[in-house]
Design a protein around this motif. Sequence first.
Motif, PDB file in Angstrom:
ATOM      1  N   ASN A  27       0.837  -1.192   0.000  1.00 25.41           N
ATOM      2  CA  ASN A  27       0.000   0.000   0.000  1.00 25.41           C
ATOM      3  C   ASN A  27       0.879   1.252   0.000  1.00 25.41           C
ATOM      4  O   ASN A  27       2.085   1.181   0.184  1.00 25.41           O
ATOM      5  CB  ASN A  27      -0.977  -0.009   1.183  1.00 25.41           C
ATOM      6  CG  ASN A  27      -0.282   0.054   2.526  1.00 25.41           C
ATOM      7  OD1 ASN A  27       0.668   0.808   2.717  1.00 25.41           O
ATOM      8  ND2 ASN A  27      -0.738  -0.741   3.477  1.00 25.41           N
ATOM      9  N   TRP A  28       0.243   2.386  -0.224  1.00 24.24           N
ATOM     10  CA  TRP A  28       1.007   3.622  -0.375  1.00 24.24           C
ATOM     11  C   TRP A  28       1.743   3.992   0.908  1.00 24.24           C
ATOM     12  O   TRP A  28       2.831   4.566   0.866  1.00 24.24           O
ATOM     13  CB  TRP A  28       0.118   4.772  -0.845  1.00 24.24           C
ATOM     14  CG  TRP A  28       0.994   5.901  -1.254  1.00 24.24           C
ATOM     15  CD1 TRP A  28       1.316   7.008  -0.527  1.00 24.24           C
ATOM     16  CD2 TRP A  28       1.759   5.993  -2.455  1.00 24.24           C
ATOM     17  NE1 TRP A  28       2.221   7.795  -1.206  1.00 24.24           N
ATOM     18  CE2 TRP A  28       2.498   7.187  -2.409  1.00 24.24           C
ATOM     19  CE3 TRP A  28       1.883   5.189  -3.584  1.00 24.24           C
ATOM     20  CZ2 TRP A  28       3.344   7.596  -3.426  1.00 24.24           C
ATOM     21  CZ3 TRP A  28       2.718   5.605  -4.595  1.00 24.24           C
ATOM     22  CH2 TRP A  28       3.435   6.796  -4.503  1.00 24.24           C
ATOM     23  N   ASP A  29       1.193   3.658   2.074  1.00 26.27           N
ATOM     24  CA  ASP A  29       1.871   3.975   3.332  1.00 26.27           C
ATOM     25  C   ASP A  29       3.251   3.327   3.390  1.00 26.27           C
ATOM     26  O   ASP A  29       4.199   3.915   3.905  1.00 26.27           O
ATOM     27  CB  ASP A  29       1.033   3.521   4.539  1.00 26.27           C
ATOM     28  CG  ASP A  29      -0.217   4.360   4.725  1.00 26.27           C
ATOM     29  OD1 ASP A  29      -0.224   5.532   4.283  1.00 26.27           O
ATOM     30  OD2 ASP A  29      -1.189   3.849   5.311  1.00 26.27           O
ATOM     31  N   GLN A  30       3.357   2.120   2.847  1.00 23.25           N
ATOM     32  CA  GLN A  30       4.646   1.435   2.829  1.00 23.25           C
ATOM     33  C   GLN A  30       5.622   2.145   1.890  1.00 23.25           C
ATOM     34  O   GLN A  30       6.807   2.277   2.203  1.00 23.25           O
ATOM     35  CB  GLN A  30       4.465  -0.020   2.403  1.00 23.25           C
ATOM     36  CG  GLN A  30       3.728  -0.848   3.443  1.00 23.25           C
ATOM     37  CD  GLN A  30       3.351  -2.201   2.911  1.00 23.25           C
ATOM     38  OE1 GLN A  30       2.749  -2.316   1.849  1.00 23.25           O
ATOM     39  NE2 GLN A  30       3.683  -3.237   3.655  1.00 23.25           N
TER      40      GLN A  30
ATOM     41  N   GLU B 187       5.463   5.319   1.044  1.00 21.87           N
ATOM     42  CA  GLU B 187       5.768   6.597   1.669  1.00 21.87           C
ATOM     43  C   GLU B 187       6.839   6.434   2.745  1.00 21.87           C
ATOM     44  O   GLU B 187       7.766   7.240   2.844  1.00 21.87           O
ATOM     45  CB  GLU B 187       4.498   7.179   2.278  1.00 21.87           C
ATOM     46  CG  GLU B 187       4.642   8.571   2.815  1.00 21.87           C
ATOM     47  CD  GLU B 187       3.327   9.136   3.302  1.00 21.87           C
ATOM     48  OE1 GLU B 187       3.284  10.342   3.515  1.00 21.87           O
ATOM     49  OE2 GLU B 187       2.353   8.369   3.476  1.00 21.87           O
ATOM     50  N   GLY B 188       6.738   5.375   3.532  1.00 16.60           N
ATOM     51  CA  GLY B 188       7.693   5.138   4.602  1.00 16.60           C
ATOM     52  C   GLY B 188       9.090   4.785   4.094  1.00 16.60           C
ATOM     53  O   GLY B 188      10.077   4.980   4.792  1.00 16.60           O
ATOM     54  N   LYS B 189       9.166   4.257   2.890  1.00 17.26           N
ATOM     55  CA  LYS B 189      10.449   3.859   2.303  1.00 17.26           C
ATOM     56  C   LYS B 189      10.715   4.651   1.025  1.00 17.26           C
ATOM     57  O   LYS B 189      11.225   4.124   0.044  1.00 17.26           O
ATOM     58  CB  LYS B 189      10.431   2.359   1.995  1.00 17.26           C
ATOM     59  CG  LYS B 189      10.275   1.502   3.219  1.00 17.26           C
ATOM     60  CD  LYS B 189      10.238   0.039   2.836  1.00 17.26           C
ATOM     61  CE  LYS B 189      10.111  -0.827   4.064  1.00 17.26           C
ATOM     62  NZ  LYS B 189      10.095  -2.239   3.749  1.00 17.26           N
ATOM     63  N   TRP B 190      10.369   5.919   1.041  1.00 26.03           N
ATOM     64  CA  TRP B 190      10.431   6.731  -0.167  1.00 26.03           C
ATOM     65  C   TRP B 190      11.811   6.733  -0.804  1.00 26.03           C
ATOM     66  O   TRP B 190      11.942   6.649  -2.018  1.00 26.03           O
ATOM     67  CB  TRP B 190       9.974   8.160   0.104  1.00 26.03           C
ATOM     68  CG  TRP B 190       9.966   8.975  -1.142  1.00 26.03           C
ATOM     69  CD1 TRP B 190      10.780  10.016  -1.450  1.00 26.03           C
ATOM     70  CD2 TRP B 190       9.130   8.778  -2.286  1.00 26.03           C
ATOM     71  NE1 TRP B 190      10.499  10.488  -2.704  1.00 26.03           N
ATOM     72  CE2 TRP B 190       9.480   9.744  -3.236  1.00 26.03           C
ATOM     73  CE3 TRP B 190       8.105   7.891  -2.602  1.00 26.03           C
ATOM     74  CZ2 TRP B 190       8.856   9.850  -4.468  1.00 26.03           C
ATOM     75  CZ3 TRP B 190       7.487   7.988  -3.831  1.00 26.03           C
ATOM     76  CH2 TRP B 190       7.857   8.955  -4.748  1.00 26.03           C
TER      77      TRP B 190
ATOM     78  N   GLY C 240       7.293  11.079  -0.979  1.00 29.81           N
ATOM     79  CA  GLY C 240       6.330  10.055  -0.602  1.00 29.81           C
ATOM     80  C   GLY C 240       4.874  10.483  -0.655  1.00 29.81           C
ATOM     81  O   GLY C 240       3.982   9.685  -0.379  1.00 29.81           O
ATOM     82  N   ASP C 241       4.614  11.725  -0.999  1.00 26.92           N
ATOM     83  CA  ASP C 241       3.241  12.230  -1.066  1.00 26.92           C
ATOM     84  C   ASP C 241       2.620  11.824  -2.405  1.00 26.92           C
ATOM     85  O   ASP C 241       3.022  12.310  -3.459  1.00 26.92           O
ATOM     86  CB  ASP C 241       3.254  13.745  -0.915  1.00 26.92           C
ATOM     87  CG  ASP C 241       1.862  14.365  -0.911  1.00 26.92           C
ATOM     88  OD1 ASP C 241       0.949  13.824  -1.555  1.00 26.92           O
ATOM     89  OD2 ASP C 241       1.699  15.408  -0.249  1.00 26.92           O
ATOM     90  N   ARG C 242       1.640  10.952  -2.337  1.00 25.93           N
ATOM     91  CA  ARG C 242       1.025  10.407  -3.557  1.00 25.93           C
ATOM     92  C   ARG C 242       0.410  11.496  -4.424  1.00 25.93           C
ATOM     93  O   ARG C 242       0.591  11.511  -5.639  1.00 25.93           O
ATOM     94  CB  ARG C 242      -0.021   9.365  -3.180  1.00 25.93           C
ATOM     95  CG  ARG C 242      -0.654   8.714  -4.367  1.00 25.93           C
ATOM     96  CD  ARG C 242      -1.640   7.654  -3.955  1.00 25.93           C
ATOM     97  NE  ARG C 242      -2.237   7.069  -5.144  1.00 25.93           N
ATOM     98  CZ  ARG C 242      -2.721   5.854  -5.189  1.00 25.93           C
ATOM     99  NH1 ARG C 242      -2.691   5.084  -4.134  1.00 25.93           N
ATOM    100  NH2 ARG C 242      -3.251   5.398  -6.296  1.00 25.93           N
TER     101      ARG C 242
END
Length: 65
Positions: free
Chosen positions: A2-5, A7-10, A34-36
């Motif tokens: 998911n996008w949170d993952q 974002e966390g590993k941008w 990391g901002d979609r």
Amino acid sequence: MNWDQIEGKWKEFSGDVKAKWGELTDDEVAEVNGDREALEGKIQAKYGKTKEEAKEEVEAFLNAH
């Protein structure tokens, strides 16, 4: 994934983003951070895509990871 993952590993994914959307500069990729929605906006501006097209491309990128 998911996008949170992402974002966390941008920093890890920024290379993949650069490979997929090569016209984005390193600075632009760093600005996204990391901002979609920011990534979608950069894709829209750089490639002349509609908001929906950019959203679909980012979704496809997400599904590939």
